[in-house]
Write a protein that holds these residues in place. Sequence first.
Motif, PDB file in Angstrom:
ATOM      1  N   LEU A  42     -31.435 -24.735  23.401  1.00 20.01           N
ATOM      2  CA  LEU A  42     -30.685 -23.859  24.299  1.00 20.01           C
ATOM      3  C   LEU A  42     -29.753 -22.945  23.516  1.00 20.01           C
ATOM      4  CD1 LEU A  42     -29.836 -26.458  27.097  1.00 20.01           C
ATOM      5  CD2 LEU A  42     -31.534 -24.628  27.218  1.00 20.01           C
ATOM      6  N   GLU A  43     -29.089 -23.494  22.516  1.00 24.81           N
ATOM      7  CA  GLU A  43     -28.179 -22.684  21.707  1.00 24.81           C
ATOM      8  C   GLU A  43     -28.962 -21.634  20.924  1.00 24.81           C
ATOM      9  OE1 GLU A  43     -25.026 -20.895  20.192  1.00 24.81           O
ATOM     10  OE2 GLU A  43     -24.987 -22.404  21.785  1.00 24.81           O
ATOM     11  N   ALA A  44     -30.188 -21.952  20.550  1.00 24.61           N
ATOM     12  CA  ALA A  44     -31.013 -20.992  19.817  1.00 24.61           C
ATOM     13  C   ALA A  44     -31.295 -19.757  20.664  1.00 24.61           C
ATOM     14  CB  ALA A  44     -32.322 -21.643  19.376  1.00 24.61           C
ATOM     15  N   VAL A  45     -31.417 -19.950  21.980  1.00 21.17           N
ATOM     16  CA  VAL A  45     -31.617 -18.811  22.889  1.00 21.17           C
ATOM     17  C   VAL A  45     -30.406 -17.888  22.841  1.00 21.17           C
ATOM     18  CG1 VAL A  45     -31.919 -18.110  25.293  1.00 21.17           C
ATOM     19  CG2 VAL A  45     -33.162 -20.101  24.408  1.00 21.17           C
ATOM     20  N   TRP A  46     -29.213 -18.474  22.862  1.00 22.97           N
ATOM     21  CA  TRP A  46     -27.989 -17.680  22.787  1.00 22.97           C
ATOM     22  C   TRP A  46     -27.927 -16.907  21.474  1.00 22.97           C
ATOM     23  CZ3 TRP A  46     -24.330 -17.063  26.624  1.00 22.97           C
ATOM     24  CH2 TRP A  46     -24.395 -17.944  27.710  1.00 22.97           C
ATOM     25  N   GLU A  47     -28.205 -17.577  20.378  1.00 22.14           N
ATOM     26  CA  GLU A  47     -28.109 -16.941  19.069  1.00 22.14           C
ATOM     27  C   GLU A  47     -29.146 -15.830  18.919  1.00 22.14           C
ATOM     28  OE1 GLU A  47     -25.757 -17.298  16.802  1.00 22.14           O
ATOM     29  OE2 GLU A  47     -24.801 -18.599  18.288  1.00 22.14           O
ATOM     30  N   ARG A  48     -30.358 -16.094  19.357  1.00 17.77           N
ATOM     31  CA  ARG A  48     -31.408 -15.074  19.275  1.00 17.77           C
ATOM     32  C   ARG A  48     -31.051 -13.843  20.118  1.00 17.77           C
ATOM     33  NH1 ARG A  48     -35.155 -18.139  20.696  1.00 17.77           N
ATOM     34  NH2 ARG A  48     -35.436 -17.575  22.893  1.00 17.77           N
ATOM     35  N   THR A  49     -30.500 -14.091  21.289  1.00 19.50           N
ATOM     36  CA  THR A  49     -30.130 -12.982  22.172  1.00 19.50           C
ATOM     37  C   THR A  49     -28.940 -12.203  21.630  1.00 19.50           C
ATOM     38  OG1 THR A  49     -30.930 -14.294  24.058  1.00 19.50           O
ATOM     39  CG2 THR A  49     -29.579 -12.367  24.556  1.00 19.50           C
ATOM     40  N   ARG A  50     -27.963 -12.905  21.041  1.00 21.54           N
ATOM     41  CA  ARG A  50     -26.825 -12.206  20.430  1.00 21.54           C
ATOM     42  C   ARG A  50     -27.311 -11.237  19.346  1.00 21.54           C
ATOM     43  NH1 ARG A  50     -24.431 -17.560  20.611  1.00 21.54           N
ATOM     44  NH2 ARG A  50     -22.825 -17.623  22.242  1.00 21.54           N
ATOM     45  N   ALA A  51     -28.268 -11.685  18.554  1.00 17.33           N
ATOM     46  CA  ALA A  51     -28.796 -10.828  17.494  1.00 17.33           C
ATOM     47  C   ALA A  51     -29.527  -9.627  18.085  1.00 17.33           C
ATOM     48  CB  ALA A  51     -29.743 -11.635  16.597  1.00 17.33           C
ATOM     49  N   GLU A  52     -30.288  -9.846  19.136  1.00 10.31           N
ATOM     50  CA  GLU A  52     -31.016  -8.755  19.779  1.00 10.31           C
ATOM     51  C   GLU A  52     -30.043  -7.722  20.362  1.00 10.31           C
ATOM     52  OE1 GLU A  52     -34.289  -8.009  23.372  1.00 10.31           O
ATOM     53  OE2 GLU A  52     -33.524 -10.033  22.983  1.00 10.31           O
ATOM     54  N   ILE A  53     -28.971  -8.203  20.960  1.00  7.89           N
ATOM     55  CA  ILE A  53     -27.993  -7.302  21.559  1.00  7.89           C
ATOM     56  C   ILE A  53     -27.227  -6.534  20.494  1.00  7.89           C
ATOM     57  CG2 ILE A  53     -25.778  -7.315  22.797  1.00  7.89           C
ATOM     58  CD1 ILE A  53     -27.052  -9.165  24.811  1.00  7.89           C
ATOM     59  N   ALA A  54     -26.888  -7.180  19.407  1.00  2.98           N
ATOM     60  CA  ALA A  54     -26.214  -6.481  18.307  1.00  2.98           C
ATOM     61  C   ALA A  54     -27.094  -5.355  17.778  1.00  2.98           C
ATOM     62  CB  ALA A  54     -25.874  -7.467  17.193  1.00  2.98           C
ATOM     63  N   GLU A  55     -28.391  -5.619  17.663  1.00  2.13           N
ATOM     64  CA  GLU A  55     -29.324  -4.596  17.193  1.00  2.13           C
ATOM     65  C   GLU A  55     -29.433  -3.463  18.207  1.00  2.13           C
ATOM     66  OE1 GLU A  55     -32.784  -2.260  16.748  1.00  2.13           O
ATOM     67  OE2 GLU A  55     -32.602  -3.722  18.380  1.00  2.13           O
ATOM     68  N   ALA A  56     -29.424  -3.802  19.492  1.00  2.93           N
ATOM     69  CA  ALA A  56     -29.535  -2.784  20.545  1.00  2.93           C
ATOM     70  C   ALA A  56     -28.315  -1.876  20.561  1.00  2.93           C
ATOM     71  CB  ALA A  56     -29.717  -3.459  21.904  1.00  2.93           C
ATOM     72  N   ILE A  57     -27.136  -2.457  20.376  1.00  2.00           N
ATOM     73  CA  ILE A  57     -25.908  -1.660  20.352  1.00  2.00           C
ATOM     74  C   ILE A  57     -25.907  -0.732  19.140  1.00  2.00           C
ATOM     75  CG2 ILE A  57     -23.401  -1.767  20.096  1.00  2.00           C
ATOM     76  CD1 ILE A  57     -23.478  -4.370  21.732  1.00  2.00           C
ATOM     77  N   ALA A  58     -26.328  -1.258  18.007  1.00  2.06           N
ATOM     78  CA  ALA A  58     -26.394  -0.427  16.801  1.00  2.06           C
ATOM     79  C   ALA A  58     -27.363   0.737  16.995  1.00  2.06           C
ATOM     80  CB  ALA A  58     -26.815  -1.277  15.603  1.00  2.06           C
ATOM     81  N   TYR A  59     -28.504   0.462  17.613  1.00  2.00           N
ATOM     82  CA  TYR A  59     -29.489   1.511  17.911  1.00  2.00           C
ATOM     83  C   TYR A  59     -28.869   2.577  18.798  1.00  2.00           C
ATOM     84  CZ  TYR A  59     -33.440   3.689  20.354  1.00  2.00           C
ATOM     85  OH  TYR A  59     -34.313   4.594  20.912  1.00  2.00           O
TER      86      TYR A  59
END
Length: 335
Positions: free
Chosen positions: A299-316
């Motif tokens: 479950l925590e891996a889902v949070w971590e994976r999503t945080r990384a995806e969102i950080a990349e989206a904001i940077a984009y």
Amino acid sequence: MTHATVGSVAADDVPFPPDVIRDLHERMVRIRLFETEAGRLMEAGRLPGFLHLYPGQEAVAAGVMSVLTDADQITSTHRGHGHAVAKGADLRRMYAELFGRVTGYCRGRGGSMHINDLSIGMLGANGIVGAGIPIAVGAAFAGVYRGDGTVAVAFFGDGASNIGSFHEAANLAAVLRLPVILVCENNGYAEFTPQERHMLLTDVADRASAYGMPSAVVDGMDALAVRAAATEAVERARAGGGPTLLEAKTYRYYDHQGVKGLRIQYRTQEEVDAWKARDPITLIEERAAAARVASREELEAVWERTRAEIAEAIAYAEQSPDPDPGDLLADVYTR
């Protein structure tokens, strides 16, 4: 005609396969983190305009969208990010739109309240209260005309059920037995006005009986309960049984707009805390762990994976160019 009440599902009696539980959890986590970061950016002055945030209501969007296909169409509201994320919208294009960049869903022109993606059936959020309801009914009519077996879903709040467009659309949908689900996300407030001050009903679902339409009241903090009710409504619609009014009792954690809002004292912190004690993501994580559907690490891996995806989206989004003022009138007129 009375409405059915779809209750909660016990933690030791999960009626859905493990992949369904994991899917609901991931959709809600994606919404929560997208909105949390969007709110932070707005409060920091890095986004133009206002945002109407969705945290607290994730179980409704996740539960309903989990039983739809990309061909099924939805209409949304001014609080529409959660619906778009749950339907599968591209997070990079969503953030780009919030930043007003040309790579956004509306090329930076629509902003928070107008995100759409026709490729996944997202007909658009709408800044006008109740305006998406007749659009969804029209989409359902078009589906019948084409004979493609699709359904349409309209999301709206308790306040919007007082708007004329709701009543006109509900009546037409019932008379024509259209494959549309009217989903009232009843968070108890029409902006800053509590429900008991703008209607005498306890359940918005009671209004369905005036149109000969079945309805259901569901715990909107419980993604499994929402999915169960939505499954029944969608199956009825696809089978030609007509529309359903589905009322989800839910709650928004933040104020009407932004995180800090306008500091209007219209609800107590005790009330907010009581609803947060039934957080929809915490609830499904506890059930997943209890039913051994997923470990805490998974479950925590889902949070971590999503945080990384969102950080990349904001940077984009931040690196994307602003719209060219010379294109101001592009797509405004047609020939």
